[in-house]
Design a protein around this motif. Structure first.
Motif, short mmCIF file in Angstrom:
data_model
loop_
_atom_site.label_atom_id
_atom_site.label_comp_id
_atom_site.label_asym_id
_atom_site.label_seq_id
_atom_site.Cartn_x
_atom_site.Cartn_y
_atom_site.Cartn_z
N LEU A 97 0.82 -1.20 0.00
CA LEU A 97 0.00 0.00 0.00
C LEU A 97 0.86 1.26 0.00
O LEU A 97 2.00 1.24 0.45
CB LEU A 97 -0.90 0.02 1.23
N ILE A 98 0.27 2.33 -0.50
CA ILE A 98 0.93 3.64 -0.43
C ILE A 98 0.38 4.37 0.78
O ILE A 98 -0.83 4.47 0.97
CB ILE A 98 0.65 4.46 -1.71
N ILE A 99 1.26 4.86 1.63
CA ILE A 99 0.86 5.61 2.81
C ILE A 99 1.52 6.98 2.76
O ILE A 99 2.74 7.09 2.65
CB ILE A 99 1.26 4.89 4.11
N GLU A 100 0.71 8.02 2.80
CA GLU A 100 1.22 9.38 2.72
C GLU A 100 0.83 10.16 3.98
O GLU A 100 -0.35 10.20 4.35
CB GLU A 100 0.62 10.10 1.50
N PRO A 101 1.78 10.79 4.65
CA PRO A 101 1.42 11.72 5.74
C PRO A 101 0.82 12.99 5.15
O PRO A 101 1.29 13.50 4.13
CB PRO A 101 2.76 11.99 6.43
N VAL A 102 -0.23 13.48 5.79
CA VAL A 102 -0.93 14.67 5.30
C VAL A 102 -1.28 15.56 6.49
O VAL A 102 -1.73 15.06 7.53
CB VAL A 102 -2.24 14.31 4.57
N THR A 103 -1.08 16.85 6.34
CA THR A 103 -1.56 17.82 7.32
C THR A 103 -2.62 18.69 6.65
O THR A 103 -2.38 19.27 5.59
CB THR A 103 -0.43 18.71 7.85
N LEU A 104 -3.79 18.73 7.26
CA LEU A 104 -4.89 19.55 6.74
C LEU A 104 -5.01 20.81 7.59
O LEU A 104 -5.08 20.73 8.82
CB LEU A 104 -6.20 18.77 6.76
N ILE A 105 -5.02 21.96 6.93
CA ILE A 105 -5.12 23.25 7.62
C ILE A 105 -6.45 23.89 7.25
O ILE A 105 -6.82 23.95 6.07
CB ILE A 105 -3.97 24.20 7.21
N THR A 106 -7.16 24.40 8.25
CA THR A 106 -8.43 25.06 7.98
C THR A 106 -8.58 26.30 8.86
O THR A 106 -8.00 26.37 9.95
CB THR A 106 -9.61 24.10 8.23
N ALA A 107 -9.33 27.27 8.35
CA ALA A 107 -9.60 28.50 9.08
C ALA A 107 -10.89 29.10 8.52
O ALA A 107 -11.27 28.81 7.38
CB ALA A 107 -8.45 29.50 8.93
N PRO A 108 -11.59 29.91 9.32
CA PRO A 108 -12.83 30.52 8.83
C PRO A 108 -12.60 31.31 7.55
O PRO A 108 -11.65 32.09 7.44
CB PRO A 108 -13.23 31.44 9.99
N GLY A 109 -13.46 31.08 6.56
CA GLY A 109 -13.38 31.81 5.31
C GLY A 109 -12.27 31.35 4.38
O GLY A 109 -12.03 31.98 3.35
N MET A 110 -11.60 30.25 4.73
CA MET A 110 -10.49 29.74 3.91
C MET A 110 -10.75 28.28 3.56
O MET A 110 -11.18 27.50 4.41
CB MET A 110 -9.17 29.86 4.67
N LYS A 111 -10.50 27.92 2.32
CA LYS A 111 -10.68 26.53 1.95
C LYS A 111 -9.56 25.68 2.55
O LYS A 111 -8.49 26.20 2.92
CB LYS A 111 -10.71 26.37 0.43
N CYS A 112 -9.80 24.40 2.64
CA CYS A 112 -8.83 23.48 3.23
C CYS A 112 -7.52 23.51 2.46
O CYS A 112 -7.49 23.51 1.22
CB CYS A 112 -9.41 22.07 3.23
N VAL A 113 -6.41 23.53 3.19
CA VAL A 113 -5.08 23.43 2.60
C VAL A 113 -4.50 22.08 3.01
O VAL A 113 -4.47 21.74 4.20
CB VAL A 113 -4.16 24.56 3.07
N ALA A 114 -4.07 21.29 2.04
CA ALA A 114 -3.51 19.96 2.30
C ALA A 114 -2.01 19.99 2.06
O ALA A 114 -1.55 20.27 0.94
CB ALA A 114 -4.17 18.92 1.40
N LEU A 115 -1.24 19.71 3.09
CA LEU A 115 0.22 19.70 2.98
C LEU A 115 0.70 18.25 2.89
O LEU A 115 0.60 17.48 3.84
CB LEU A 115 0.84 20.38 4.21
N THR A 116 1.18 17.87 1.72
CA THR A 116 1.69 16.53 1.48
C THR A 116 2.62 16.57 0.29
O THR A 116 2.52 17.47 -0.56
CB THR A 116 0.54 15.53 1.21
N GLN A 117 3.53 15.60 0.21
CA GLN A 117 4.46 15.53 -0.91
C GLN A 117 3.80 15.00 -2.18
O GLN A 117 4.35 15.12 -3.26
CB GLN A 117 5.65 14.63 -0.55
N ASN A 118 2.60 14.42 -2.04
CA ASN A 118 1.89 13.86 -3.19
C ASN A 118 0.97 14.94 -3.76
O ASN A 118 -0.07 15.26 -3.18
CB ASN A 118 1.10 12.63 -2.77
N LEU A 119 1.34 15.51 -4.89
CA LEU A 119 0.60 16.63 -5.46
C LEU A 119 -0.81 16.24 -5.87
O LEU A 119 -1.77 17.00 -5.67
CB LEU A 119 1.36 17.20 -6.66
N LYS A 120 -0.97 15.05 -6.44
CA LYS A 120 -2.31 14.61 -6.85
C LYS A 120 -3.22 14.46 -5.64
O LYS A 120 -4.40 14.84 -5.68
CB LYS A 120 -2.22 13.29 -7.61
N LEU A 121 -2.69 13.91 -4.58
CA LEU A 121 -3.46 13.76 -3.35
C LEU A 121 -3.84 15.13 -2.79
O LEU A 121 -4.98 15.36 -2.37
CB LEU A 121 -2.65 12.97 -2.32
#
Length: 267
Positions: free
Chosen positions: A185-209
């Motif tokens: 399996l492929i396992i990728e660490p991801v950090t999701l950042i959210t704030a009011p009025g801002m869309k989710c930001v996904a921090l990961t080395q996998n651009l497609k993800l």
């Protein structure tokens, strides 16, 4: 105890993200659901949680052995979760649980599973103490502890198992990371950042993800309410979250690929 040995060999030993029983069980069950061998649509989480509600699966000395019985034929498999601080599991001896060995038990493997659990219980009687388990500080120490425990059953295992143990014992210790490769399996660490009025930001080395997660409007809602979000061949599990002033939050996650078509981007 060959299923535990297989789990060690294939990197299915995890440090549990929290010391909460339900969260730990759901985390491991979601990992099993991502196995290629798990039949599509199998709700391992529900099977495990229903079983746990009926019978507490702690067996004492810091161990628990939850399982899910599934209505198809496959190999017997398990994942091993380690809690450094211990989980309040309601164990019969009152001790917190540090090791959770979760099996998925197909119809054709029920006798094999019973033999595995019997061997484990026998090994714990003569070898393991809660104090020894509580002193373990790293995944590498946990791995060595499990290898020593399996060695106590050497009279009951065959030559193939002993060969696997020798290979594991002589293999260089891996870096002590929380998540290791899980079979193919492929396992990728991801950090999701959210704030009011801002869309989710996904921090990961996998651009497609990252692009996929940032295009999904329900990802944060699902992560907050259910701890998991899935789609496009990925299952995203929340390990931990941190709240910041102003309604901002960060979610520490891992993403497991559910499709062989997903691939890590080449550098």
């Amino acid at each position: 105890m060959d299923t535990i040995l297989d789990a060690l060999q294939e990197g299915r030993l995890f440090e549990l993200p929290e010391n909460d029983k339900e969260h730990a069980l759901r985390f491991l069950a979601h990992v099993i659901e991502a196995f290629p061998e798990t039949a599509p649509g199998t709700d391992v989480v529900e099977l495990v949680m229903n079983r746990e509600q009926a019978t507490n699966t702690a067996i004492g000395k810091g161990w628990a052995c939850p399982h899910a019985r599934v209505p198809y034929e496959e190999d017997l498999m398990c994942v091993v979760g380690w809690s450094p601080t211990g989980i309040d599991y309601g164990a019969p001896d009152g001790n917190p649980v540090s090791l959770v060995v979760m099996h998925v038990v197909p119809e054709n493997q029920r006798n094999h599973y019973l033999r595995e659990v019997s061997l484990l219980a026998k090994a714990l009687e003569g070898y393991s103490t809660f104090e020894t388990l509580a002193k373990l500080k790293t995944l590498d120490e946990v791995r060595n502890y499990l290898l020593d425990l399996i060695a106590q059953t050497k009279t009951a295992v065959g030559p193939d198992t002993r060969v696997k143990m020798i290979r594991l014992q002589t293999r260089p210790a891996p870096e002590p990371v929380v998540i290791q490769d899980l079979s193919n399996l492929i396992i990728e660490p991801v950090t999701l950042i959210t704030a009011p009025g801002m869309k989710c930001v996904a921090l990961t080395q996998n651009l497609k993800l990252s692009d996929w997660l940032e295009s999904e409007t329900e990802v944060i809602k699902k992560i907050e309410t259910e701890g998991v979000f899935q789609g496009s061949g990925w299952r995203v599990l929340c390990r931990n979250s941190t709240a910041y002033p102003g309604g901002r939050a960060a979610y520490d996650c891992i993403a497991l690929s559910l499709s062989p078509n997903n691939s890590r981007l080449k550098k």
